[in-house]
Scaffold this motif. Sequence first.
Motif, PDB file in Angstrom:
ATOM      1  N   ARG A  11      12.801  25.636   8.176  1.00 36.20           N
ATOM      2  CA  ARG A  11      12.729  24.204   7.906  1.00 36.20           C
ATOM      3  C   ARG A  11      11.947  23.532   9.046  1.00 36.20           C
ATOM      4  O   ARG A  11      12.300  23.683  10.220  1.00 36.20           O
ATOM      5  CB  ARG A  11      14.127  23.591   7.796  1.00 36.20           C
ATOM      6  N   ILE A  12      10.898  22.805   8.683  1.00 37.95           N
ATOM      7  CA  ILE A  12      10.013  22.202   9.675  1.00 37.95           C
ATOM      8  C   ILE A  12       9.923  20.692   9.429  1.00 37.95           C
ATOM      9  O   ILE A  12       9.524  20.260   8.343  1.00 37.95           O
ATOM     10  CB  ILE A  12       8.584  22.794   9.604  1.00 37.95           C
ATOM     11  N   VAL A  13      10.284  19.896  10.426  1.00 40.00           N
ATOM     12  CA  VAL A  13      10.079  18.449  10.352  1.00 40.00           C
ATOM     13  C   VAL A  13       8.625  18.151  10.712  1.00 40.00           C
ATOM     14  O   VAL A  13       8.077  18.726  11.657  1.00 40.00           O
ATOM     15  CB  VAL A  13      11.034  17.702  11.305  1.00 40.00           C
ATOM     16  N   ILE A  14       7.989  17.254   9.955  1.00 41.53           N
ATOM     17  CA  ILE A  14       6.599  16.866  10.212  1.00 41.53           C
ATOM     18  C   ILE A  14       6.563  15.375  10.515  1.00 41.53           C
ATOM     19  O   ILE A  14       6.968  14.546   9.697  1.00 41.53           O
ATOM     20  CB  ILE A  14       5.685  17.190   9.014  1.00 41.53           C
ATOM     21  N   SER A  15       6.084  15.046  11.709  1.00 37.18           N
ATOM     22  CA  SER A  15       6.010  13.660  12.171  1.00 37.18           C
ATOM     23  C   SER A  15       4.553  13.206  12.239  1.00 37.18           C
ATOM     24  O   SER A  15       3.715  13.884  12.828  1.00 37.18           O
ATOM     25  CB  SER A  15       6.654  13.546  13.567  1.00 37.18           C
ATOM     26  N   GLY A  16       4.259  12.052  11.645  1.00 40.57           N
ATOM     27  CA  GLY A  16       2.904  11.505  11.686  1.00 40.57           C
ATOM     28  C   GLY A  16       2.874  10.138  11.041  1.00 40.57           C
ATOM     29  O   GLY A  16       3.916   9.551  10.743  1.00 40.57           O
ATOM     30  N   TYR A  17       1.682   9.632  10.808  1.00 43.06           N
ATOM     31  CA  TYR A  17       1.522   8.299  10.225  1.00 43.06           C
ATOM     32  C   TYR A  17       1.469   8.438   8.705  1.00 43.06           C
ATOM     33  O   TYR A  17       0.417   8.275   8.071  1.00 43.06           O
ATOM     34  CB  TYR A  17       0.244   7.648  10.767  1.00 43.06           C
ATOM     35  N   TYR A  18       2.622   8.747   8.121  1.00 40.64           N
ATOM     36  CA  TYR A  18       2.687   9.075   6.705  1.00 40.64           C
ATOM     37  C   TYR A  18       3.488   8.025   5.940  1.00 40.64           C
ATOM     38  O   TYR A  18       4.389   7.393   6.478  1.00 40.64           O
ATOM     39  CB  TYR A  18       3.292  10.464   6.513  1.00 40.64           C
ATOM     40  N   GLY A  19       3.118   7.844   4.670  1.00 37.54           N
ATOM     41  CA  GLY A  19       3.810   6.870   3.837  1.00 37.54           C
ATOM     42  C   GLY A  19       3.283   5.458   3.976  1.00 37.54           C
ATOM     43  O   GLY A  19       3.950   4.502   3.578  1.00 37.54           O
ATOM     44  N   PHE A  20       2.064   5.296   4.510  1.00 43.10           N
ATOM     45  CA  PHE A  20       1.462   3.973   4.682  1.00 43.10           C
ATOM     46  C   PHE A  20       0.288   3.742   3.726  1.00 43.10           C
ATOM     47  O   PHE A  20      -0.463   2.790   3.898  1.00 43.10           O
ATOM     48  CB  PHE A  20       0.982   3.791   6.124  1.00 43.10           C
ATOM     49  N   ARG A  21       0.090   4.625   2.771  1.00 40.43           N
ATOM     50  CA  ARG A  21      -0.990   4.512   1.780  1.00 40.43           C
ATOM     51  C   ARG A  21      -2.373   4.511   2.436  1.00 40.43           C
ATOM     52  O   ARG A  21      -3.289   3.817   1.987  1.00 40.43           O
ATOM     53  CB  ARG A  21      -0.788   3.273   0.896  1.00 40.43           C
ATOM     54  N   ASN A  22      -2.505   5.287   3.492  1.00 37.91           N
ATOM     55  CA  ASN A  22      -3.804   5.494   4.139  1.00 37.91           C
ATOM     56  C   ASN A  22      -4.303   6.867   3.703  1.00 37.91           C
ATOM     57  O   ASN A  22      -3.717   7.891   4.055  1.00 37.91           O
ATOM     58  CB  ASN A  22      -3.653   5.428   5.656  1.00 37.91           C
ATOM     59  N   SER A  23      -5.392   6.887   2.934  1.00 34.60           N
ATOM     60  CA  SER A  23      -5.854   8.148   2.341  1.00 34.60           C
ATOM     61  C   SER A  23      -6.148   9.205   3.395  1.00 34.60           C
ATOM     62  O   SER A  23      -5.870  10.386   3.196  1.00 34.60           O
ATOM     63  CB  SER A  23      -7.104   7.908   1.493  1.00 34.60           C
ATOM     64  N   GLY A  24      -6.708   8.786   4.547  1.00 29.16           N
ATOM     65  CA  GLY A  24      -7.020   9.756   5.587  1.00 29.16           C
ATOM     66  C   GLY A  24      -5.784  10.438   6.131  1.00 29.16           C
ATOM     67  O   GLY A  24      -5.735  11.666   6.255  1.00 29.16           O
ATOM     68  N   ASP A  25      -4.763   9.654   6.461  1.00 28.39           N
ATOM     69  CA  ASP A  25      -3.540  10.248   6.999  1.00 28.39           C
ATOM     70  C   ASP A  25      -2.778  11.033   5.936  1.00 28.39           C
ATOM     71  O   ASP A  25      -2.172  12.064   6.237  1.00 28.39           O
ATOM     72  CB  ASP A  25      -2.654   9.149   7.601  1.00 28.39           C
ATOM     73  N   GLU A  26      -2.806  10.542   4.702  1.00 20.58           N
ATOM     74  CA  GLU A  26      -2.167  11.314   3.626  1.00 20.58           C
ATOM     75  C   GLU A  26      -2.901  12.629   3.412  1.00 20.58           C
ATOM     76  O   GLU A  26      -2.279  13.660   3.101  1.00 20.58           O
ATOM     77  CB  GLU A  26      -2.140  10.491   2.329  1.00 20.58           C
ATOM     78  N   ALA A  27      -4.220  12.614   3.601  1.00 23.96           N
ATOM     79  CA  ALA A  27      -4.984  13.858   3.487  1.00 23.96           C
ATOM     80  C   ALA A  27      -4.593  14.836   4.585  1.00 23.96           C
ATOM     81  O   ALA A  27      -4.536  16.051   4.359  1.00 23.96           O
ATOM     82  CB  ALA A  27      -6.482  13.568   3.549  1.00 23.96           C
ATOM     83  N   VAL A  28      -4.331  14.311   5.792  1.00 27.31           N
ATOM     84  CA  VAL A  28      -3.868  15.170   6.885  1.00 27.31           C
ATOM     85  C   VAL A  28      -2.566  15.851   6.483  1.00 27.31           C
ATOM     86  O   VAL A  28      -2.393  17.072   6.652  1.00 27.31           O
ATOM     87  CB  VAL A  28      -3.681  14.347   8.176  1.00 27.31           C
ATOM     88  N   LEU A  29      -1.629  15.065   5.951  1.00 26.72           N
ATOM     89  CA  LEU A  29      -0.346  15.644   5.540  1.00 26.72           C
ATOM     90  C   LEU A  29      -0.534  16.675   4.442  1.00 26.72           C
ATOM     91  O   LEU A  29       0.023  17.784   4.507  1.00 26.72           O
ATOM     92  CB  LEU A  29       0.599  14.534   5.082  1.00 26.72           C
TER      93      LEU A  29
END
Length: 380
Positions: A11-29
């Motif tokens: 189980r891996i927690v992933i922390s980042g700028y996610y869930g803000f409807r930014n296509s670039g950051d969502e692409a990273v995820l």
Amino acid sequence: MGMASNSTTFRIVISGYYGFRNSGDEAVLRSILLALKEQGKRANVTIVPIVLSNDSALTTAMYGVESMPRMHPASLWKALKSADALISGGGSLLQDATGKKTIPYYTGVIKLAQWLGKPTFIYAQGLGPVNSRAMFPLISSAMKKSSYISVRDEQSARLLRNVGVVKQPIDVVPDPVMGMPLPDRQTAWKAMEQDKPVIGVSVRFWRSDRQELDSIAAALLKLMNERDVHIRFLPFHTPDDVEASRYVHNLIVPHLNKASTLEIADVEDDPQQMLLAVSQCDVLFGMRLHALIYAANQRIPLIGLSYDPKIDQFLERIGSEAIGSTEQLNADQFTTKVMQLLDGKDKWKTDKEPYISQLIEQSQKPAQQLIQFLRQNISR
């Protein structure tokens, strides 16, 4: 955790700028999730992600993964307590240009995981700018105790050395999005057929006086009056980029006097659908870093406008340079460059292929390293 079909599960927690409807950051995820799945399959490992998100319901619906509210202390504690490790990244997380709380938040998540005895992995992060030296100890402390560090450019690596991370190995790897594939459902977003070249355009608000958008409008108008093209605005961060696109669109329309056309594309939030939209362009002009990365990913000739060193750093990695900046964009040079790319697409692809292929291959390294570490150091 146990075994499932002879596959070890982590189980891996992933922390980042996610869930803000930014296509670039969502692409990273999306790219991190796909890389973990692919590399896990090769190593007979199953990764169960828990994503810290600003919109947990959206993240779960989009990716089919468990998600927790990123700013809810009890949820954060629960997620890390139940996990085997933490990924911090990718994206530009450790910088203070967007606010004074950004670095304390992301380093705080890392330090909490470390305090709970969980290995932490820095995944293809772009660091800086860091204008306040008070942030240096926070970054240094979090990094020195991380099990693996990777950054997306040499400048980020130098910044880490400058803040005191001098003994730990630092891998310089591409942005994870270089490895993102097109969606399986390639008919989910489909552009209208065009009888003229399609120029993808990604713009954002940057200067308070909007001078950069005024210059972009002038450059696009000159191009459209010299050659019949279709301008397709691609908003990477909604709703802000929709408004920026509309601003440029409205400056152009009253002065357009040829057969060129333009539209603001309505692409769903899924980053792979935006990648599909980019793939259907003939040339892409972008301010957003990930617009340029999407184009490189799909071998679409690209032109970047610099507003941040990360733009120049990425362009350098594919043997290119920015056409201008938010301070200056020459309409004549822009028009000439676009027409050169339209007329020489095959040559551009041939010239850039060695750079792009290498970046795509290297984008998998952080996932490979993470899974290797888990197999070697966490017993089941």
